[in-house]
Write a protein that holds these residues in place. Structure first.
Motif, mmCIF file in Angstrom:
data_model
loop_
_atom_site.group_PDB
_atom_site.id
_atom_site.type_symbol
_atom_site.label_atom_id
_atom_site.label_comp_id
_atom_site.label_asym_id
_atom_site.label_seq_id
_atom_site.Cartn_x
_atom_site.Cartn_y
_atom_site.Cartn_z
ATOM 1 N N ILE A 123 0.839 -1.201 0.000
ATOM 2 C CA ILE A 123 0.000 0.000 0.000
ATOM 3 C C ILE A 123 0.874 1.251 0.000
ATOM 4 C CG2 ILE A 123 -1.716 1.301 1.333
ATOM 5 C CD1 ILE A 123 -2.748 -1.469 2.318
ATOM 6 N N ALA A 124 1.952 1.226 0.790
ATOM 7 C CA ALA A 124 2.866 2.372 0.830
ATOM 8 C C ALA A 124 3.556 2.556 -0.520
ATOM 9 C CB ALA A 124 3.916 2.176 1.920
ATOM 10 N N GLY A 125 3.893 1.465 -1.181
ATOM 11 C CA GLY A 125 4.495 1.558 -2.507
ATOM 12 C C GLY A 125 3.565 2.245 -3.485
ATOM 13 N N LEU A 126 2.285 1.920 -3.411
ATOM 14 C CA LEU A 126 1.304 2.586 -4.272
ATOM 15 C C LEU A 126 1.143 4.062 -3.900
ATOM 16 C CD1 LEU A 126 -1.405 -0.212 -4.518
ATOM 17 C CD2 LEU A 126 0.270 0.461 -6.242
ATOM 18 N N LEU A 127 1.176 4.366 -2.605
ATOM 19 C CA LEU A 127 1.077 5.752 -2.157
ATOM 20 C C LEU A 127 2.280 6.571 -2.631
ATOM 21 C CD1 LEU A 127 -0.408 7.918 -0.453
ATOM 22 C CD2 LEU A 127 0.935 7.124 1.498
ATOM 23 N N PHE A 128 3.470 6.006 -2.502
ATOM 24 C CA PHE A 128 4.663 6.705 -2.970
ATOM 25 C C PHE A 128 4.662 6.827 -4.496
ATOM 26 C CE2 PHE A 128 6.339 5.909 1.271
ATOM 27 C CZ PHE A 128 7.096 7.045 1.505
ATOM 28 N N ALA A 129 4.121 5.821 -5.197
ATOM 29 C CA ALA A 129 4.020 5.918 -6.657
ATOM 30 C C ALA A 129 3.056 7.030 -7.059
ATOM 31 C CB ALA A 129 3.568 4.582 -7.239
ATOM 32 N N TYR A 130 1.949 7.173 -6.324
ATOM 33 C CA TYR A 130 1.018 8.271 -6.586
ATOM 34 C C TYR A 130 1.692 9.612 -6.320
ATOM 35 C CZ TYR A 130 -2.929 11.438 -6.167
ATOM 36 O OH TYR A 130 -3.769 12.507 -6.315
ATOM 37 N N ASP A 131 2.472 9.683 -5.252
ATOM 38 C CA ASP A 131 3.204 10.906 -4.952
ATOM 39 C C ASP A 131 4.195 11.218 -6.079
ATOM 40 O OD1 ASP A 131 4.062 13.151 -3.581
ATOM 41 O OD2 ASP A 131 5.359 12.042 -2.206
ATOM 42 N N THR A 132 4.851 10.203 -6.598
ATOM 43 C CA THR A 132 5.770 10.392 -7.717
ATOM 44 C C THR A 132 5.040 10.946 -8.928
ATOM 45 O OG1 THR A 132 7.104 8.537 -6.920
ATOM 46 C CG2 THR A 132 7.469 9.238 -9.190
ATOM 47 N N TYR A 133 3.863 10.423 -9.192
ATOM 48 C CA TYR A 133 3.069 10.891 -10.329
ATOM 49 C C TYR A 133 2.658 12.353 -10.164
ATOM 50 C CZ TYR A 133 -0.836 11.285 -13.585
ATOM 51 O OH TYR A 133 -1.684 11.713 -14.568
ATOM 52 N N THR A 134 2.221 12.724 -8.969
ATOM 53 C CA THR A 134 1.804 14.110 -8.753
ATOM 54 C C THR A 134 3.003 15.063 -8.835
ATOM 55 O OG1 THR A 134 1.966 13.883 -6.342
ATOM 56 C CG2 THR A 134 -0.198 13.505 -7.347
ATOM 57 N N ILE A 135 4.152 14.626 -8.354
ATOM 58 C CA ILE A 135 5.353 15.465 -8.450
ATOM 59 C C ILE A 135 5.779 15.599 -9.906
ATOM 60 C CG2 ILE A 135 7.774 15.675 -7.789
ATOM 61 C CD1 ILE A 135 7.017 14.020 -5.269
ATOM 62 N N TYR A 136 5.664 14.510 -10.673
ATOM 63 C CA TYR A 136 6.007 14.560 -12.096
ATOM 64 C C TYR A 136 5.115 15.561 -12.831
ATOM 65 C CZ TYR A 136 6.169 13.245 -16.992
ATOM 66 O OH TYR A 136 6.259 13.288 -18.343
ATOM 67 N N LEU A 137 3.822 15.540 -12.530
ATOM 68 C CA LEU A 137 2.918 16.510 -13.156
ATOM 69 C C LEU A 137 3.289 17.938 -12.764
ATOM 70 C CD1 LEU A 137 -0.556 14.753 -12.830
ATOM 71 C CD2 LEU A 137 0.903 14.933 -14.854
ATOM 72 N N GLN A 138 3.664 18.138 -11.509
ATOM 73 C CA GLN A 138 4.075 19.457 -11.045
ATOM 74 C C GLN A 138 5.361 19.897 -11.753
ATOM 75 O OE1 GLN A 138 5.047 19.625 -6.905
ATOM 76 N NE2 GLN A 138 5.391 21.822 -6.914
#
Length: 154
Positions: A123-138
């Protein structure tokens, strides 16, 4: 008579924490810290306690980035590119959590705390992957906004 309208530094700091947690980035970082703490407890209770190092390091690093972004130190320290540093942090954490958690879940027969830590790690891996995606968009929008208009005749 004492002035009751002034706020103490502790109250001011608490207001900053509450205000930052209400933002999307603050909520994601707070969730990363919380789930890393849960994983740390699960792996520490496991027979094989070596997996807790990843959860401990990610909890500390996420806490440091939470404080940096909350106190807006990223706008004061311009030597570091904070967007790319945060992208690297979140991407590496996602990969490491997914790999470590799969190893813990697959090889954790008979050790309930290890399997539980592995499931929370996924679950944490998915959360960090989502964070990576949002940072990439930023980072993508920031790069497009700061790009200088080029001359089409070149």
């Amino acid at each position: 008579m004492a002035d009751t309208t002034t706020t103490s530094p502790d109250e001011n700091y608490l207001m900053k924490v509450k205000g930052y947690v209400r933002t999307q980035k603050g909520l994601i970082l707070a969730a990363e810290i919380f789930i890393s703490l849960i994983i740390l407890i699960c792996y520490a209770a496991s027979y094989f306690g070596g997996y807790f190092v990843l959860a401990l390091s990610e909890m500390i690093i996420s806490t440091a980035f939470f404080v940096i972004f909350m106190m807006e130190l990223d706008k004061q320290v311009l030597v570091v590119n904070w967007i790319w540093t945060d992208l690297f942090r979140a991407g590496l954490a996602a990969c490491l959590y997914l790999i470590t958690s799969l190893i813990a879940v697959i090889g954790g027969s008979g050790d309930g705390a290890r399997i539980t830590g592995g499931v929370f790690g996924l679950i944490a891996g998915l959360l960090f992957a989502y964070d990576t995606y949002t940072i990439y968009l930023q980072a993508k929008t920031t790069r497009q906004q700061t790009a200088a208009p080029g001359d089409a005749r070149v």
